[in-house]
Enzyme design. Structure first.
Site, PDB file in Angstrom:
ATOM      1  N   GLY A 101      -0.021 -13.220   3.503  1.00 50.70           N
ATOM      2  CA  GLY A 101      -0.491 -13.610   2.162  1.00 50.70           C
ATOM      3  C   GLY A 101      -1.528 -12.627   1.651  1.00 50.70           C
ATOM      4  O   GLY A 101      -1.987 -11.739   2.374  1.00 50.70           O
ATOM      5  N   GLY A 119      -4.623 -11.407   1.375  1.00 47.96           N
ATOM      6  CA  GLY A 119      -5.893 -11.641   2.056  1.00 47.96           C
ATOM      7  C   GLY A 119      -7.072 -11.030   1.322  1.00 47.96           C
ATOM      8  O   GLY A 119      -8.222 -11.352   1.587  1.00 47.96           O
ATOM      9  N   ARG A 120      -6.763 -10.097   0.430  1.00 49.23           N
ATOM     10  CA  ARG A 120      -7.857  -9.480  -0.333  1.00 49.23           C
ATOM     11  C   ARG A 120      -7.386  -9.081  -1.722  1.00 49.23           C
ATOM     12  O   ARG A 120      -7.950  -8.195  -2.350  1.00 49.23           O
ATOM     13  CB  ARG A 120      -8.367  -8.264   0.403  1.00 49.23           C
ATOM     14  CG  ARG A 120      -7.262  -7.281   0.754  1.00 49.23           C
ATOM     15  CD  ARG A 120      -7.836  -5.954   0.904  1.00 49.23           C
ATOM     16  NE  ARG A 120      -6.896  -5.081   1.607  1.00 49.23           N
ATOM     17  CZ  ARG A 120      -7.198  -3.885   1.985  1.00 49.23           C
ATOM     18  NH1 ARG A 120      -8.387  -3.415   1.737  1.00 49.23           N
ATOM     19  NH2 ARG A 120      -6.321  -3.128   2.600  1.00 49.23           N
ATOM     20  N   LYS A 173      -7.360  -5.914  -6.347  1.00 49.20           N
ATOM     21  CA  LYS A 173      -7.245  -5.696  -4.902  1.00 49.20           C
ATOM     22  C   LYS A 173      -8.624  -5.336  -4.361  1.00 49.20           C
ATOM     23  O   LYS A 173      -9.226  -4.361  -4.815  1.00 49.20           O
ATOM     24  CB  LYS A 173      -6.236  -4.573  -4.613  1.00 49.20           C
ATOM     25  CG  LYS A 173      -6.012  -4.335  -3.132  1.00 49.20           C
ATOM     26  CD  LYS A 173      -4.832  -3.417  -2.891  1.00 49.20           C
ATOM     27  CE  LYS A 173      -4.706  -3.095  -1.399  1.00 49.20           C
ATOM     28  NZ  LYS A 173      -3.618  -2.143  -1.134  1.00 49.20           N
ATOM     29  N   ARG A 196       7.524  -9.826  -2.394  1.00 49.40           N
ATOM     30  CA  ARG A 196       7.926  -8.919  -1.308  1.00 49.40           C
ATOM     31  C   ARG A 196       9.047  -9.524  -0.485  1.00 49.40           C
ATOM     32  O   ARG A 196       9.311 -10.723  -0.576  1.00 49.40           O
ATOM     33  CB  ARG A 196       6.749  -8.718  -0.333  1.00 49.40           C
ATOM     34  CG  ARG A 196       5.498  -8.295  -0.964  1.00 49.40           C
ATOM     35  CD  ARG A 196       4.306  -9.117  -0.454  1.00 49.40           C
ATOM     36  NE  ARG A 196       3.173  -8.920  -1.360  1.00 49.40           N
ATOM     37  CZ  ARG A 196       2.306  -7.937  -1.240  1.00 49.40           C
ATOM     38  NH1 ARG A 196       2.374  -7.121  -0.235  1.00 49.40           N
ATOM     39  NH2 ARG A 196       1.354  -7.786  -2.129  1.00 49.40           N
ATOM     40  N   ASP A 238       6.236  -6.990   4.683  1.00 49.73           N
ATOM     41  CA  ASP A 238       5.346  -7.517   3.639  1.00 49.73           C
ATOM     42  C   ASP A 238       4.928  -6.423   2.656  1.00 49.73           C
ATOM     43  O   ASP A 238       4.305  -6.724   1.640  1.00 49.73           O
ATOM     44  CB  ASP A 238       4.107  -8.183   4.262  1.00 49.73           C
ATOM     45  CG  ASP A 238       3.439  -7.309   5.307  1.00 49.73           C
ATOM     46  OD1 ASP A 238       4.101  -6.975   6.307  1.00 49.73           O
ATOM     47  OD2 ASP A 238       2.270  -6.937   5.123  1.00 49.73           O
ATOM     48  N   ASN A 239       5.268  -5.169   2.961  1.00 50.03           N
ATOM     49  CA  ASN A 239       4.972  -4.089   2.025  1.00 50.03           C
ATOM     50  C   ASN A 239       6.235  -3.583   1.335  1.00 50.03           C
ATOM     51  O   ASN A 239       6.246  -2.488   0.774  1.00 50.03           O
ATOM     52  CB  ASN A 239       4.279  -2.935   2.759  1.00 50.03           C
ATOM     53  CG  ASN A 239       2.871  -3.308   3.203  1.00 50.03           C
ATOM     54  OD1 ASN A 239       2.255  -4.216   2.629  1.00 50.03           O
ATOM     55  ND2 ASN A 239       2.360  -2.639   4.218  1.00 50.03           N
ATOM     56  N   ASP A 256       1.894  -0.818  -1.859  1.00 48.64           N
ATOM     57  CA  ASP A 256       0.827  -0.757  -0.861  1.00 48.64           C
ATOM     58  C   ASP A 256       0.621   0.649  -0.310  1.00 48.64           C
ATOM     59  O   ASP A 256       1.269   1.061   0.640  1.00 48.64           O
ATOM     60  CB  ASP A 256       1.104  -1.727   0.295  1.00 48.64           C
ATOM     61  CG  ASP A 256       0.064  -2.832   0.304  1.00 48.64           C
ATOM     62  OD1 ASP A 256      -0.684  -2.921  -0.673  1.00 48.64           O
ATOM     63  OD2 ASP A 256       0.002  -3.585   1.287  1.00 48.64           O
TER      64      ASP A 256
HETATM   65  P1  AMP Z   1      -1.836  -4.239   4.572  1.00 49.70           P
HETATM   66  O1  AMP Z   1      -1.811  -3.544   5.890  1.00 49.70           O
HETATM   67  O2  AMP Z   1      -2.870  -3.705   3.627  1.00 49.70           O
HETATM   68  O3  AMP Z   1      -0.499  -4.321   3.949  1.00 49.70           O
HETATM   69  O4  AMP Z   1      -2.322  -5.747   4.848  1.00 49.70           O
HETATM   70  C1  AMP Z   1      -1.630  -6.623   5.696  1.00 49.70           C
HETATM   71  C2  AMP Z   1      -2.214  -7.997   5.568  1.00 49.70           C
HETATM   72  O5  AMP Z   1      -3.591  -7.993   5.918  1.00 49.70           O
HETATM   73  C3  AMP Z   1      -2.140  -8.586   4.174  1.00 49.70           C
HETATM   74  O6  AMP Z   1      -1.963  -9.960   4.316  1.00 49.70           O
HETATM   75  C4  AMP Z   1      -3.504  -8.274   3.620  1.00 49.70           C
HETATM   76  O7  AMP Z   1      -3.875  -9.138   2.593  1.00 49.70           O
HETATM   77  C5  AMP Z   1      -4.377  -8.451   4.834  1.00 49.70           C
HETATM   78  N1  AMP Z   1      -5.610  -7.645   4.757  1.00 49.70           N
HETATM   79  C6  AMP Z   1      -5.739  -6.313   4.836  1.00 49.70           C
HETATM   80  N2  AMP Z   1      -7.035  -5.939   4.735  1.00 49.70           N
HETATM   81  C7  AMP Z   1      -7.751  -7.074   4.562  1.00 49.70           C
HETATM   82  C8  AMP Z   1      -9.137  -7.362   4.399  1.00 49.70           C
HETATM   83  N3  AMP Z   1     -10.063  -6.415   4.372  1.00 49.70           N
HETATM   84  N4  AMP Z   1      -9.485  -8.662   4.242  1.00 49.70           N
HETATM   85  C9  AMP Z   1      -8.575  -9.634   4.266  1.00 49.70           C
HETATM   86  N5  AMP Z   1      -7.259  -9.429   4.432  1.00 49.70           N
HETATM   87  C10 AMP Z   1      -6.847  -8.175   4.583  1.00 49.70           C
HETATM   88 MG    MG Z   2       0.269  -5.130   2.322  1.00 48.59          MG
END
Ligand code: AMP
Ligand code: MG
Length: 530
Positions: A90, A92-93, A116, A186, A260-261, A270
């Site tokens: 989901g 997360g940020r 973001k 996604r 998820d990307n 992403d």
């Molecule tokens: P990503 O590798 O950026 O595609 O992120 C994978 C997952 O980790 C997604 O659910 C993001 O929302 C979560 N995520 C990445 N960085 C953070 C962060 N700093 N805080 C909270 N969730 C994160």
């Molecule tokens: Mg992502």
């Protein structure tokens, strides 16, 4: 063009219901400052560029103030990260502020406005919900670079920074970008509902939503039911195949092709530890955290299909196994067709011929063995003359290190192929414009030498339209990051943005942006930390 307060929102995604997201407010940023603003992205949502200088702009896009009509949510999804299933991820940020409604003649489109780095959400898991300035600059520049290269991608409206500190491997400063896309759904969005049996109806609901909103031509052409889902999944498969073929042609490595990307619209989504190929190596792994090389450059086409298989599994309640397989079977031919089309253009070839795949593969082998810079080599290849002379040969022996037997053999094949096209110009040619036909026809009347130089010029011109002179090399991004982080100097972000906006133009005075890294800049490492 509108003022900020005049943007109208039509939030289609929230209508799906609360199983699909969590309502959440952005964490307001302290003392936000504008670091970069993208007028091209503003135009997409009909926003007047001068609005970027209003204090309210900073408030809206840093999470301090909510747009009238917005309805902020974090979307839920799951995914396979490095091949491992994660039941719930989901946003997360990231927080979807809402969808800006645009009317362009009869066409209605909505653009997701997503912050973001805007703070904690119910999906933040162990994270802090923030993004750092470094990674925000990288995402901003690369999305725009990809767009200018003609590759489907999310866009970025602006970067907003602050003095707030964020902890990664070291202390960094916080930033928020506003990401834009017609949709952020996604592959992993479907996985989430498939993997939670109590929510299984969500798969169909989401598929119906995506088809209605983003694939209206399929909704119009195919009756509801398995046939329609199959037509749609086939289209998703083909878009994904074409997207990855485009990545391969420009030498782009995504770095984290987790499901998820993977955008359901076939967008590049992403931007983390991505990289553009410099010294050509098919085994190139841009992401320092990817120790196994799962997402190595040469693996990307196969990973695209792997990810589609995961999506197929999640869609298995909507259509038969045969239908899923038939959709997946379009991946390889679509990829190859697009790949060959792009590489023929890169080589300045106008006709399809059976041996094309071999000709391309042989060239890539020479390039790999000679360790050439991928983008620069293709750009210079346009200068190869049909009638070899010493000066022309020297360009290539300099570039390849020394005169090479494999290069000589390849150029013999290539020149023979080009001559063949010259003779038959106009017959069976692809993408040949009227102008090119006329040019070629006139050339018949010239002497052989003049003929070949006319052909050389026309080919170089064609090739320069598809072989970029400027790509976002890591060290270029890093220079912009260093100036921003160390000196609060954001001018290099803007300069690089302008250079990358016209990647195929000569842009005299910008030669330094074509140079590969030297010295310590060769060792810049990018990882998942962002
Ligand atoms: P990503 O590798 O950026 O595609 O992120 C994978 C997952 O980790 C997604 O659910 C993001 O929302 C979560 N995520 C990445 N960085 C953070 C962060 N700093 N805080 C909270 N969730 C994160
Ligand atoms: Mg992502």
């Amino acid at each position: 063009m509108k003022r900020l307060e005049e943007l109208t929102f039509n939030n289609t995604y929230v209508k799906l219901g609360e199983a699909f997201f969590s309502r959440v407010l952005p964490t307001p940023m302290v003392d936000p400052v504008l670091i970069a603003f993208n007028p091209d992205a503003a135009r997409l949502i009909g926003l007047d560029s001068s609005e970027s200088s209003r204090p309210e702009f900073l408030q809206y896009f840093s999470g301090q103030k909510l747009f009238p009509g917005s309805d902020p949510i974090a979307m839920v999804y799951s995914g396979h990260q490095f091949g491992v299933r994660v039941p719930r991820l989901g946003d997360g940020r990231a927080i979807l502020l809402g969808e800006v409604a645009i009317e362009d003649g009869n066409r209605k489109t909505n653009w997701d406005l997503q912050l973001k780095g805007s703070g904690l959400t119910p999906y933040s898991r162990m994270g802090d919900g923030y993004a750092v300035l470094r990674s925000s600059i990288r995402e901003y520049l690369c999305g725009e670079a990809m767009h200018a290269l003609g590759i489907p991608t999310t866009r970025t409206l602006c970067i907003i920074g602050s003095e707030e500190k964020v902890f990664r491997e070291e202390t960094e400063s916080r930033a928020v970008i506003t990401r834009m896309a017609p949709s952020h759904v996604r592959f992993g969005s479907f996985e989430y509902f498939f993997q939670h049996p109590s929510q299984i109806g969500g798969v169909q609901k989401l598929a119906d939503y995506v088809i209605t909103e983003y694939y209206p031509e399929i909704e119009a052409a195919v009756e509801p039911g398995p046939e329609r889902y199959c037509a749609w999944f086939t289209e998703v498969t083909k878009r994904t195949a074409r997207l990855i073929a485009k990545w391969q042609a420009v030498g782009f490595s995504h770095g984290v092709m987790n499901t998820d990307n993977m955008s359901i619209l076939g967008l590049t989504l992403d931007y983390g530890p991505y990289g553009f190929m410099e010294e050509f190596d098919p085994a190139f792994v841009c992401n320092h955290s990817d120790e196994q090389g799962r997402y190595a450059f040469s693996q990307q086409p196969g990973i695209g299909l792997w990810n589609l298989n995961v999506l197929a599994h999640s869609l298995s309640t909507l259509m038969s196994r045969e239908q899923l397989v038939s959709a997946l079977e379009t991946y390889e031919p679509t990829f190859h067709e697009e790949y060959l089309k792009l590489f023929r253009a890169k080589l300045g070839l106008k006709q399809k011929q059976d041996g094309d795949a071999g000709l391309i593969a042989e060239l890539l082998k020479v390039m790999e063995e000679a360790h050439v810079d991928y983008s620069n080599f293709f750009r210079v290849l346009g200068r190869l003359k049909l009638e070899a002379d010493e000066a022309n040969e020297k360009i290539f022996s300099d570039l390849l290190g020394f005169p090479r037997q494999d290069w000589r053999q390849w150029t013999e094949l290539y020149r023979a192929r080009l001559r063949g096209e010259g003779e038959q110009s106009g017959q069976g040619s692809i993408n040949q414009s009227h102008d090119q036909n006329v040019t070629a026809q006139k050339a018949v009347n010239h002497s052989a030498a003049q003929n070949s130089s006319v052909q050389d010029l026309a080919r170089e011109k064609r090739m320069n339209l598809v072989n970029p002179k400027f790509v976002l090399r890591n060290h270029l991004a890093q220079r912009a990051i260093d100036a921003a982080v160390k000196n609060k100097d954001y001018s290099e972000i803007e300069r690089l943005f302008q250079v990358l906006r016209n990647p195929y133009d000569e842009q005299s005075g910008s030669e330094q942006y074509t140079l590969p890294p030297t010295g310590a800049e060769k060792n810049i490492q990018v990882s998942c930390s962002s």
